[in-house]
Write an enzyme that holds these catalytic residues in place. Sequence first.
Site: not given
Ligand code: BG6
Length: 490
Positions: A177-178, A240
């Site tokens: 989960d980044h 997230h």
């Molecule tokens: C991803 C989603 O996990 O996270 C995307 O699938 C979203 O839809 C993205 O745009 C947002 O990541 P960040 O790091 O740009 O906030």
Amino acid sequence: MAVRVIEVADFDLVVFGASGDLAHRKLIPALYHRCCDGQLPEDARIICSSRRAYTDEEYRDWAREALGEHVGELEEARINRFLSRLRYVAIDIGSGDGWDGLKELLDERPEVVRAFYLAVGPDLFGTICESIGANGLVTEKTRVVIEKPIGKDGKSAKALNDTVGAVFDEDQIFRIDHYLGKETVQNLMALRFANALFEPLWNAAHIDHVQITVAESLGTGGRAGYYDTAGALRDMVQNHILQLLCLVAMEPPESMDADSVRDEKLKVLKALAPIHEGDVDKLTVRGQYRAGASAGGAVPGYLEELGRDDSTTETFVALKAEIANWRWAGVPFYLRTGKRLAQRVSEIVVQFRPIPHSIFDEEAGTISANRLIIRLQPDEGVQMKVMIKDPGPGGMRLRQVPLDMSFAEAFKVRNPDAYERLIMDVIRGNQTLFMRRDEVDAAWAWIDPILEAWANSKEAPRGYTAGTWGPSASIALVERDGRTWAEDGL
Ligand code: BG6
């Protein structure tokens, strides 16, 4: 400030889906930065694989272009050093052609850490894992990394986890989960557990409510096909946002050890009060953007972008969640996320309760309650809103000011992308920032009834104009409780 680099053991990292979007935007740039910071051991190899028939050199050209686009400021010597680590093996997952080539490469170094990164759609997870197993590629030091979406509901998540689990043990599976790799998200743990100041106040007696906003100004980009099968609740909240909520709400873990942290997050997920069908209209708002102006220009609506007019997929969701436990009973957690909103901003706002009694007279003005803002992006930082006396003569007039801590200004270092940290954690075998299977199940257990209720509802998502903060009903969701979405930001 000097960058501290933690050594990692020698490794072979195999990236499936290596000619795809994630590799282009995130994985190759992240590995390049780790290489430049000296974190990759001398012999570490990055073995890239996809269906395309590239040679090593052709793939390196592709990777060079990815770096040009996503890294900027490139130094030829550094790039060449990085590119020389890349190998390419074409594998056709469908027909199974190409595995021999991968096996041959990996068999050269069975003793090093081996990580398989599945940067492919979840429909391929099963076949890839089975082939990894059938080709005898799983060693004691092997790990596998999977990306979301992990299922589209609890049932499909279980099936997917079973498939991966048939080849790998749970302690070999790294579910990314980044958001957990973002600098400020980890800072949340530092803030809470490395300071004595907050923890005594971190409960229903002192906190009025919490808001978590993850707003994006972009639309669905080139991912409309996937997105239309997911929607904001599955795409952002199930993973997230619930992970952020867990880090705000969890009890202090015993240590930073992976299971201690994940045990505490799991308790929070299990304590989320279910949103039953009858309450869905009161506690959730879903929206879909219409044409408007966003990110500096006119933009089409979601349906136009999709090229269909019958989709009821939500591109915005706002929810009122409650955590039914002693620490949080009665404290709403307002969550919202959406595409094509007014601004790209992700932040957690902890709103404290008002002072119990004022000793100041009316002329002092209104005393606003303290508010802690943790900004994830852009401009990572933490801000505490406090009341002070307006400086100078003129009597005791009070106003709220921010005690400000902008990380970019405080620490003059490049803020590493979440993937840099997470990939290195995979190599180090540290699962603290990865989701355990039971967390995924618990998150779906809370999300599933909402999805079902929406599916049963005759109502379509509410329209909102691109470039705004979403449907007005999401404002009403909070205002009904006598509160407002925080818009003071950092
Ligand atoms: C991803 C989603 O996990 O996270 C995307 O699938 C979203 O839809 C993205 O745009 C947002 O990541 P960040 O790091 O740009 O906030």
